[in-house]
Design an enzyme around this catalytic site. Structure first.
Site, PDB file in Angstrom:
ATOM      1  N   LYS A   1      -6.990 -29.830  32.208  1.00  0.00           N
ATOM      2  CA  LYS A   1      -6.743 -28.939  31.085  1.00  0.00           C
ATOM      3  C   LYS A   1      -7.389 -29.436  29.794  1.00  0.00           C
ATOM      4  CE  LYS A   1      -1.751 -29.887  31.498  1.00  0.00           C
ATOM      5  NZ  LYS A   1      -1.242 -31.111  30.885  1.00  0.00           N
TER       6      LYS A   1
ATOM      7  N   LYS B   1      -9.939 -42.113  28.286  1.00  0.00           N
ATOM      8  CA  LYS B   1      -9.670 -41.377  27.046  1.00  0.00           C
ATOM      9  C   LYS B   1      -9.956 -42.152  25.771  1.00  0.00           C
ATOM     10  CE  LYS B   1      -6.192 -38.075  28.644  1.00  0.00           C
ATOM     11  NZ  LYS B   1      -4.768 -37.734  28.601  1.00  0.00           N
TER      12      LYS B   1
ATOM     13  N   LYS C   1     -11.903 -34.052  38.631  1.00  0.00           N
ATOM     14  CA  LYS C   1     -10.693 -33.255  38.861  1.00  0.00           C
ATOM     15  C   LYS C   1     -10.595 -32.081  37.882  1.00  0.00           C
ATOM     16  CE  LYS C   1      -7.389 -35.324  35.833  1.00  0.00           C
ATOM     17  NZ  LYS C   1      -6.095 -35.358  35.344  1.00  0.00           N
TER      18      LYS C   1
HETATM   19  P1  TYM Z   1      -0.239 -33.673  33.257  1.00  0.00           P
HETATM   20  O1  TYM Z   1       0.379 -32.864  32.181  1.00  0.00           O
HETATM   21  O2  TYM Z   1      -1.625 -34.155  33.062  1.00  0.00           O
HETATM   22  O3  TYM Z   1      -0.206 -32.885  34.615  1.00  0.00           O
HETATM   23  C1  TYM Z   1       0.985 -32.372  35.155  1.00  0.00           C
HETATM   24  C2  TYM Z   1       0.982 -32.542  36.656  1.00  0.00           C
HETATM   25  O4  TYM Z   1      -0.153 -31.852  37.226  1.00  0.00           O
HETATM   26  C3  TYM Z   1      -0.853 -32.748  38.098  1.00  0.00           C
HETATM   27  N1  TYM Z   1      -2.280 -32.412  38.059  1.00  0.00           N
HETATM   28  C4  TYM Z   1      -3.019 -32.104  39.133  1.00  0.00           C
HETATM   29  N2  TYM Z   1      -2.690 -31.991  40.431  1.00  0.00           N
HETATM   30  C5  TYM Z   1      -3.683 -31.638  41.286  1.00  0.00           C
HETATM   31  N3  TYM Z   1      -4.968 -31.412  40.896  1.00  0.00           N
HETATM   32  C6  TYM Z   1      -5.321 -31.527  39.597  1.00  0.00           C
HETATM   33  N4  TYM Z   1      -6.576 -31.297  39.222  1.00  0.00           N
HETATM   34  C7  TYM Z   1      -4.327 -31.878  38.648  1.00  0.00           C
HETATM   35  N5  TYM Z   1      -4.329 -32.067  37.308  1.00  0.00           N
HETATM   36  C8  TYM Z   1      -3.073 -32.398  36.966  1.00  0.00           C
HETATM   37  C9  TYM Z   1      -0.596 -34.124  37.512  1.00  0.00           C
HETATM   38  O5  TYM Z   1      -0.816 -35.129  38.483  1.00  0.00           O
HETATM   39  C10 TYM Z   1       0.841 -34.012  37.090  1.00  0.00           C
HETATM   40  O6  TYM Z   1       1.709 -34.261  38.187  1.00  0.00           O
HETATM   41  N6  TYM Z   1       1.667 -38.223  32.678  1.00  0.00           N
HETATM   42  C11 TYM Z   1       1.943 -36.903  33.191  1.00  0.00           C
HETATM   43  C12 TYM Z   1       3.190 -36.272  32.571  1.00  0.00           C
HETATM   44  C13 TYM Z   1       4.405 -37.116  32.678  1.00  0.00           C
HETATM   45  C14 TYM Z   1       5.145 -37.409  33.861  1.00  0.00           C
HETATM   46  C15 TYM Z   1       6.234 -38.222  33.450  1.00  0.00           C
HETATM   47  C16 TYM Z   1       4.973 -37.071  35.202  1.00  0.00           C
HETATM   48  C17 TYM Z   1       5.046 -37.728  31.638  1.00  0.00           C
HETATM   49  N7  TYM Z   1       6.130 -38.392  32.104  1.00  0.00           N
HETATM   50  C18 TYM Z   1       7.163 -38.720  34.371  1.00  0.00           C
HETATM   51  C19 TYM Z   1       5.919 -37.579  36.112  1.00  0.00           C
HETATM   52  C20 TYM Z   1       6.989 -38.367  35.703  1.00  0.00           C
HETATM   53  C21 TYM Z   1       0.766 -36.006  32.905  1.00  0.00           C
HETATM   54  O7  TYM Z   1      -0.024 -36.248  32.044  1.00  0.00           O
HETATM   55  O8  TYM Z   1       0.727 -34.883  33.620  1.00  0.00           O
END
Ligand code: TYM
Length: 338
Positions: A203, A120, A200
């Site tokens: 969003k 990023k 992957k």
């Molecule tokens: P984020 O918002 O990018 O995504 C939320 C969750 O969706 C999963 N995910 C996917 N799983 C399968 N295939 C995909 N293509 C895919 N894209 C996204 C992500 O792995 C995630 O579980 N850093 C985190 C948010 C966060 C968090 C936390 C998570 C902040 N604090 C503490 C767990 C614990 C994030 O950006 O998720």
């Protein structure tokens, strides 16, 4: 009373999602669906990570709207606010406070090596917040002493850092944090983009044809599946290496239908890509419809939604503050005067 007692005795499980971009079926299958399924076993804390979202530029109005949209969608997907806690990260100050503390024991080199930062930084700028993103995530997790964190595969590296920081803190200041582990569902841990099966589903992608959004209309779903990239050849077969696009679509079909990938493969052997895709599109339309209906009900009642978020923040604050004070106390802060 027995119900309330049971709820209090359940172990906490925390996970989070950023209120940025359109929530898609990758977020649902990789994360949210696990949270929903785990609600019977754990007291689930579903966090809307607005502090993480601002590590890349956000329009204030869009961030406000997305935060509420995600809250309504979490409920629509099946997070039950009576059993679980839904809250907004910035409503619980302990997250930023513990992140600061953990920053002081985090080697810079480890942050610079993080895949997400490397991916990023060129588009979003080399901001300190983006670099420190995984430290804030470690704080999110450690504050709730959660043992297992249901996430998609892209978060695995952040979980490794969380474990290493927790161990480091515990070794230096005495037992404070439980060491968490990632809870990853093999087949749905990494859904790939519909327009590029080597990357992957995301969003933050520039093209909406990359994903099926949870709020996509039936026509959009049909169109996106129709134009989804397929592999050379005609055979519907699960072959990750040689047929990554069809393998991805098979995994999506399997997850939404509840049939094993091998069974879906057998069912469609000898048929055409077009026929398989048509059935997949109809399956997605049917499975997303109830989520969309519930979403519109929830989004239409803002007062109720705000109350759920306010209650959630209160519950989260109580637990997070206790862990924070314990950690600060061990480090020599005069927490008793606070
Ligand atoms: P984020 O918002 O990018 O995504 C939320 C969750 O969706 C999963 N995910 C996917 N799983 C399968 N295939 C995909 N293509 C895919 N894209 C996204 C992500 O792995 C995630 O579980 N850093 C985190 C948010 C966060 C968090 C936390 C998570 C902040 N604090 C503490 C767990 C614990 C994030 O950006 O998720």
């Amino acid at each position: 009373m027995v119900g309330a007692q049971k709820k209090m005795n359940k172990q906490i499980l925390l996970s989070g999602i950023q209120p940025s971009g359109a929530l898609h079926i990758g977020n649902y299958l990789g994360a949210i669906k696990q949270w929903v399924d785990l609600q019977s076993e754990y007291r689930v804390f579903a966090m809307i990570a607005d502090l993480h979202a601002i590590t890349v530029p956000q329009e204030p109005e869009a961030l406000r709207n997305k935060t509420l949209e995600v809250a309504a969608l979490l409920i629509a997907c099946g997070i039950d606010h009576k059993k679980s806690v839904i809250f907004i990260q910035s409503h619980v100050p302990a997250h930023a406070e513990l992140a600061w503390v953990l920053n002081t024991i985090t080697p810079l080199g480890e942050l610079e090596r993080m895949t997400q930062f490397k991916e990023k930084k060129d588009t979003s700028g080399e901001m300190a917040g983006l670099l420190n993103y995984p430290v804030l995530m470690a704080a999110d997790i450690l504050l709730y002493q959660t043992e297992s964190v249901p996430v998609g595969e892209d978060q695995q590296q952040h979980l490794e850092l969380t474990r290493s920081l927790a161990n480091k803190f515990n070794n230096r200041f005495g037992d404070t944090f439980r060491i968490p582990k990632a809870h990853i569902q093999k087949d749905t841990a990494r859904l790939m983009g519909l327009d590029d099966p080597t990357k992957k589903m995301s969003k933050s992608t520039p093209s909406a044809n990359n994903y099926i959004g949870l709020l996509d209309t039936p026509d959009d779903i049909r169109r996106k599946i129709k134009i989804a990239i397929t592999d050379s050849g005609k055979e519907i077969a699960y072959d990750e290496e040689n047929k990554p696009a069809i393998a991805n679509l098979l995994r999506i079909f399997s997850a939404f239908s509840g049939s094993a990938v091998a069974d879906v493969e057998t069912k469609y052997r000898g048929t055409s890509y077009a026929e398989f895709k048509q059935d997949l599109a109809e399956l997605l339309v049917a499975k997303l419809e109830p989520i969309q209906v519930r979403y519109h009900e929830r989004a239409g009642d803002q007062d109720a939604l705000l109350k759920i978020l306010k209650d959630g923040a209160e519950q989260a604050r109580a637990i997070a503050r206790e862990t924070l004070y314990n950690a600060q106390n061990k480090m020599g802060f005069l927490t008793s005067l606070k």
